[in-house]
Motif scaffolding. Structure first.
Motif, mmCIF file in Angstrom:
data_model
loop_
_atom_site.group_PDB
_atom_site.id
_atom_site.type_symbol
_atom_site.label_atom_id
_atom_site.label_comp_id
_atom_site.label_asym_id
_atom_site.label_seq_id
_atom_site.Cartn_x
_atom_site.Cartn_y
_atom_site.Cartn_z
ATOM 1 N N GLU A 29 0.855 -1.187 0.000
ATOM 2 C CA GLU A 29 0.000 0.000 0.000
ATOM 3 C C GLU A 29 0.886 1.230 0.000
ATOM 4 O OE1 GLU A 29 -3.532 2.147 2.609
ATOM 5 O OE2 GLU A 29 -3.405 -0.048 2.545
ATOM 6 N N ALA A 30 0.715 2.100 -0.994
ATOM 7 C CA ALA A 30 1.581 3.273 -1.168
ATOM 8 C C ALA A 30 1.098 4.456 -0.352
ATOM 9 C CB ALA A 30 1.659 3.645 -2.647
ATOM 10 N N ILE A 31 -0.221 4.656 -0.310
ATOM 11 C CA ILE A 31 -0.778 5.810 0.397
ATOM 12 C C ILE A 31 -2.276 5.585 0.530
ATOM 13 C CG2 ILE A 31 -1.345 7.208 -1.640
ATOM 14 C CD1 ILE A 31 -0.141 9.635 -0.117
ATOM 15 N N ARG A 32 -2.872 6.294 1.473
ATOM 16 C CA ARG A 32 -4.335 6.270 1.602
ATOM 17 C C ARG A 32 -4.806 7.707 1.783
ATOM 18 N NH1 ARG A 32 -8.414 1.879 3.498
ATOM 19 N NH2 ARG A 32 -6.653 0.570 2.857
ATOM 20 N N HIS A 33 -5.582 8.177 0.814
ATOM 21 C CA HIS A 33 -6.095 9.552 0.845
ATOM 22 C C HIS A 33 -7.354 9.600 1.701
ATOM 23 C CE1 HIS A 33 -3.305 10.549 -2.387
ATOM 24 N NE2 HIS A 33 -3.744 9.502 -3.055
ATOM 25 N N ARG A 34 -7.349 10.483 2.677
ATOM 26 C CA ARG A 34 -8.494 10.618 3.581
ATOM 27 C C ARG A 34 -8.832 12.098 3.769
ATOM 28 N NH1 ARG A 34 -9.281 5.943 6.834
ATOM 29 N NH2 ARG A 34 -7.568 4.462 6.808
ATOM 30 N N PRO A 35 -10.104 12.364 4.059
ATOM 31 C CA PRO A 35 -11.227 11.435 4.050
ATOM 32 C C PRO A 35 -11.776 11.250 2.638
ATOM 33 C CG PRO A 35 -11.993 13.600 4.694
ATOM 34 C CD PRO A 35 -10.508 13.719 4.505
ATOM 35 N N HIS A 68 -3.472 15.306 -4.131
ATOM 36 C CA HIS A 68 -2.183 15.106 -4.782
ATOM 37 C C HIS A 68 -1.730 13.672 -4.506
ATOM 38 C CE1 HIS A 68 -1.745 19.259 -5.940
ATOM 39 N NE2 HIS A 68 -1.857 19.680 -4.689
ATOM 40 N N TRP A 69 -0.961 13.092 -5.432
ATOM 41 C CA TRP A 69 -0.559 11.691 -5.298
ATOM 42 C C TRP A 69 0.281 11.445 -4.047
ATOM 43 C CZ3 TRP A 69 -3.778 9.214 -7.892
ATOM 44 C CH2 TRP A 69 -4.133 9.544 -9.204
ATOM 45 N N ASP A 70 1.125 12.374 -3.661
ATOM 46 C CA ASP A 70 2.071 12.137 -2.572
ATOM 47 C C ASP A 70 1.605 12.681 -1.226
ATOM 48 O OD1 ASP A 70 3.990 10.839 -4.210
ATOM 49 O OD2 ASP A 70 4.594 12.781 -5.009
ATOM 50 N N LYS A 71 0.379 13.173 -1.163
ATOM 51 C CA LYS A 71 -0.126 13.732 0.103
ATOM 52 C C LYS A 71 -1.453 13.054 0.455
ATOM 53 C CE LYS A 71 2.051 18.225 -0.615
ATOM 54 N NZ LYS A 71 3.027 18.061 0.486
ATOM 55 N N PRO A 72 -1.569 12.536 1.660
ATOM 56 C CA PRO A 72 -2.797 11.812 2.022
ATOM 57 C C PRO A 72 -4.003 12.713 2.238
ATOM 58 C CG PRO A 72 -1.319 11.953 3.907
ATOM 59 C CD PRO A 72 -0.558 12.494 2.730
ATOM 60 N N GLN A 73 -3.780 13.972 2.576
ATOM 61 C CA GLN A 73 -4.892 14.847 2.900
ATOM 62 C C GLN A 73 -5.507 15.481 1.645
ATOM 63 O OE1 GLN A 73 -1.734 15.451 3.585
ATOM 64 N NE2 GLN A 73 -1.174 17.615 3.338
#
Length: 421
Positions: A29-35, A68-73
């Motif tokens: 898992e690379a990242i999880r964007h929330r919410p 953004h791809w590299d930021k979860p928020q």
């Protein structure tokens, strides 16, 4: 930072479990964007530059989130005039198209966030959208499918002069339309709660075939390599289906070539790799499967959450710095601009240009493409600016339909021939 060629499998849920992103090669898992809490067909990768997701209504709020791809928020929150049920973007990432719960379609410019046009398309929720060249195909809770010429819809004078705002109105589905996708040669495939998938000619404005299934079909995806499509059923199966059928069989279920069976609940979403070698499926069982379409075997399994998976995508992120992403406007500027309520969070430094003035640039692009044989200039009745009949347009239409006929016969005949072997 991951290499630019990294491929990700994205999955979202109607539960607030975020958008999970897994590396397709390693399975990590690379990242999880929330919410994020999205209904089916409500997320889109905008030219692989960033992710847009229309949120399911929660109280009085139903925003559209940018990530953004590299930021979860969340990078940007926009608050459209009504909850958006389905969201897509064009391949260049110039505009977003949303289908609302009122039956309206919204057409936004990405660079400025301007709402270029909004029109009433259906009597009930717009549940699915697909683009083919300059044509937009919409499917609705009311059971209808409509085909829209974007050149007409983006020009007020053309809309006023058109006999109907749409090119075609298909009403052959008996129950709500659940998904629609387009294929080479101006062919579209739709699915419905009436347990059928229907194949349409967008150039001729007619239904080519109706195929019945043993279960309700919630999602469809076309294999870009061949004349088959995948149909995700509420019985947990993915039906491998030929667009052609052997007429001697006398029944349309002979088009079902087999089924991929590894989900325990309804298959809600499907996505194919650009080479057609991989198929990703999401299910109400909360799992994501990656299939090798040649062996029809599962190569990877991902667990998203306890809630149902509603959306899956395969993306190759373009990890570049973007200029500030603009929030989407509630109303068209021509109708009196309303300042949107938006939250714009920190963004990377500006070093990538996103084309502006798309309201004019896009029209110029559409006009140019139309003059090369697309859209309404195919209509023999369209006149040139001086009022003379558009003979070149009629000639283009004739040539195009000849090619279309050849393609349709190829699509519908090739599979029948192979089934006879």
């Amino acid at each position: 930072m991951a290499p630019p060629s990294q491929q990700l499998v994205l999955a979202a849920s109607s539960a607030d479990a975020g958008v999970a992103a897994w590396d397709l090669r390693t399975g990590a898992e690379a990242i999880r964007h929330r919410p994020c809490s999205s209904r089916p067909r409500a997320i889109t990768a905008v030219a692989d530059r960033f992710l847009a997701a229309a949120q399911a209504p929660a109280g009085n709020s139903a925003p559209i989130h940018y990530y953004h791809w590299d930021k979860p928020q969340v990078a940007v929150k926009s608050f459209p005039a009504e909850p958006i049920r389905v969201l897509i973007s064009d391949t260049e990432g110039n505009y977003l198209i949303g289908g609302g719960i009122s039956g309206d379609i919204f057409f936004w410019e990405v660079a400025s966030g301007e709402l270029l046009v909004r029109w009433h398309a259906h009597y009930r929720d717009v549940r699915c959208l697909a683009l083919y060249d300059l044509l937009l195909v919409s499917g609705s809770e009311d059971g209808s499918i409509k085909v829209w010429d974007l050149l007409t819809m983006l020009d007020e004078q053309s809309r006023l002069e058109a006999k109907t705002p749409y090119l075609y109105n298909f009403n052959q589905h008996a129950l709500p339309v659940t998904d629609v996708t387009c294929f080479h040669g101006a062919i579209a495939v739709s699915s419905s709660e009436d347990r059928t998938c229907k194949i349409w000619s967008l150039s001729e404005g007619r239904m080519l075939r109706s195929i019945s299934f043993p279960a309700i079909i919630d999602s469809v995806e076309i294999d870009p390599r061949s004349h088959i499509f995948y149909a995700g059923g509420r019985d947990g199966k993915i039906y491998v289906t030929a667009m052609g059928v052997d007429p001697s069989q006398g029944r349309d279920d002979s088009s079902i070539l087999g089924a991929l069976d590894d989900h325990s609940k309804a298959v809600t979403s499907l996505a194919s790799s650009t080479d057609g070698l991989l198929l990703v499926s999401g299910s109400e069982d909360g799992h994501v499967r990656v299939w090798d379409t040649r062996s029809q075997q599962v190569t990877r399994k991902f667990k998203h959450s306890q809630g149902p998976v509603t959306n899956v995508l395969i993306v190759t992120p373009k990890r570049v710095n973007l200029p500030p992403l603009q929030s989407l406007r509630k109303v068209c500027a021509a109708n009196g601009e309303v300042e949107p309520r938006a939250v714009i969070l920190p963004h990377p430094e500006n070093d990538v240009h996103i084309a502006g003035n798309l309201s004019s640039n896009l029209l110029e692009h559409l006009l140019d493409a139309t003059q090369h044989g697309s859209s309404r200039l195919f209509d023999s009745g369209v006149s040139t600016p001086n009022g003379a009949p558009n003979e070149q347009g009629a000639e283009w239409r004739s040539k195009y339909l000849e090619l279309q006929d050849l393609f349709v016969h190829e699509v519908l005949g090739q599979m029948s021939s192979s089934m006879d072997i």
